[in-house]
Design an enzyme around this catalytic site. Structure first.
Site, mmCIF file in Angstrom:
data_model
loop_
_atom_site.group_PDB
_atom_site.id
_atom_site.type_symbol
_atom_site.label_atom_id
_atom_site.label_comp_id
_atom_site.label_asym_id
_atom_site.label_seq_id
_atom_site.Cartn_x
_atom_site.Cartn_y
_atom_site.Cartn_z
ATOM 1 C CG ASP A 66 -0.317 -0.433 2.509
ATOM 2 O OD1 ASP A 66 0.927 -0.443 2.566
ATOM 3 O OD2 ASP A 66 -1.035 -0.728 3.464
ATOM 4 C CG ASP A 135 -9.387 -0.918 11.445
ATOM 5 O OD1 ASP A 135 -8.408 -1.626 11.107
ATOM 6 O OD2 ASP A 135 -9.739 0.091 10.804
ATOM 7 C CG HIS A 137 -6.279 -1.800 8.484
ATOM 8 N ND1 HIS A 137 -6.383 -0.783 9.403
ATOM 9 C CD2 HIS A 137 -4.966 -1.862 8.180
ATOM 10 C CE1 HIS A 137 -5.198 -0.262 9.631
ATOM 11 N NE2 HIS A 137 -4.307 -0.905 8.906
ATOM 12 C CD GLU A 142 -9.032 1.557 7.617
ATOM 13 O OE1 GLU A 142 -9.132 0.551 8.347
ATOM 14 O OE2 GLU A 142 -8.448 2.593 7.966
HETATM 15 C C1 GLP Z 1 -0.717 0.335 8.525
HETATM 16 C C2 GLP Z 1 -0.336 -0.452 7.296
HETATM 17 C C3 GLP Z 1 -0.657 -1.912 7.455
HETATM 18 C C4 GLP Z 1 -0.133 -2.403 8.782
HETATM 19 C C5 GLP Z 1 -0.812 -1.671 9.905
HETATM 20 C C6 GLP Z 1 -0.367 -2.143 11.274
HETATM 21 O O1 GLP Z 1 -2.041 0.720 8.537
HETATM 22 N N1 GLP Z 1 -0.952 0.020 6.114
HETATM 23 O O2 GLP Z 1 -0.093 -2.640 6.384
HETATM 24 O O3 GLP Z 1 -0.363 -3.776 8.908
HETATM 25 O O4 GLP Z 1 -0.466 -0.300 9.766
HETATM 26 O O5 GLP Z 1 0.832 -1.524 11.626
HETATM 27 P P1 GLP Z 1 1.782 -1.987 12.772
HETATM 28 O O6 GLP Z 1 2.454 -3.209 12.301
HETATM 29 O O7 GLP Z 1 2.750 -0.849 12.936
HETATM 30 O O8 GLP Z 1 0.950 -2.186 13.974
#
Ligand code: GLP
Length: 259
Positions: A66, A135, A137, A142
């Site tokens: 992303d 959440d 995702h 989302e």
């Molecule tokens: C962001 C990214 C996701 C990731 C999520 C969780 O929203 N787009 O790909 O999985 O954060 O992040 P973290 O691993 O820092 O908790």
């Protein structure tokens, strides 16, 4: 879905790196799906170390999950820069083979279609690394995302902007729009490894591993994936009903099976 509960980030990083190393030895031109966020960092750290010890990425390629829309080129939080800094600059992958959605494209739908075409032209993703949002995702899909979705523009939920504000000077600087591989795109990867650590992920892990498959919890689509591995620490596993069963299963797994 295989759930493996481990003692912390370090063993999680090693186990995921083992799977990637095994893949590269079997298929040197493997296509890796790369995630940002803190969850995959121990994997990148471990792989950088293994590269220093000889693991070769010269024929591999990578596709980021992303990207934020509208951040200026060179912004440190542009995911294409994060992926380079945290991982691909530390190994010998050809930079020309590391791809990200184009968050500054004038024609976003065309850029999304081109990204899907590039993944297909590379032969599809062999191993996709994922984190999970609080959440539920994955990527930036989302709640409410279609299970059939492909790479496209999405709006972020306020909680995700708040979760990600730690990487920016203020919440106001976190973009509202992103481009993400769709749930359908992620489901096409041959193997998916999702990493979740910390108590703040416990509810999301419980929901997507043991709850109903529902668009309100996008990661739950992985219950339909033929080869999904979930690596969690004790805190992220703390709300799982069947935690003892997952531990027993992994402890008694035949050694030839791998992840
Ligand atoms: C962001 C990214 C996701 C990731 C999520 C969780 O929203 N787009 O790909 O999985 O954060 O992040 P973290 O691993 O820092 O908790």
């Amino acid at each position: 879905m295989e759930v493996v509960i481990l003692g912390g980030s370090r063993p999680i990083g090693k186990l995921a790196a083992d799977a990637i190393e095994k893949l590269l030895l079997r298929k040197p031109d493997a296509v890796l799906g790369l995630a940002t966020g803190s969850s995959p960092l121990p994997v990148y750290e471990e792989l950088a170390g293994r590269h220093a010890a000889g693991l070769d990425f010269s024929r591999a390629s990578g596709f980021a999950l992303d990207e934020y829309v509208g951040l200026p080129d060179g912004h440190p939080e542009q995911y294409r820069n994060v992926i380079r800094r945290e991982f691909t600059d530390r190994i010998n992958i050809d930079p020309a083979n590391v791809h990200s959605p184009d968050g500054s494209a004038a024609d976003i739908p065309a850029a999304c279609d081109a990204y899907e075409a590039a993944i297909a032209a590379a032969g599809g993703v062999d191993l996709q690394l994922l984190g999970v949002g609080t959440d539920g995702h994955i990527g930036f899909n989302e709640p409410g995302s279609s299970f059939a979705s492909r790479t496209r523009i999405k709006s972020l939920i306020e909680q995700t902007r708040k979760d990600n504000a730690r990487f920016f000077t203020s919440l106001a600087d976190v973009p509202h729009h992103v481009i993400t591989q769709g749930l359908g795109t992620i489901m096409d990867a041959r193997h998916v490894i999702l990493i979740a650590t910390g108590a703040q992920k416990a509810q999301a892990v419980r929901d997507f591993v043991e709850g109903p498959v529902a668009a309100i919890c996008p990661a739950s689509v992985l219950q339909f994936h033929p080869h999904a591995t979930v690596l969690v620490d004790e805190a992220a596993a703390s709300a799982l009903k069947l935690a003892d069963f997952y531990r027993h299963t992994y402890d008694n797994k035949p050694s030839w099976q791998g992840l």
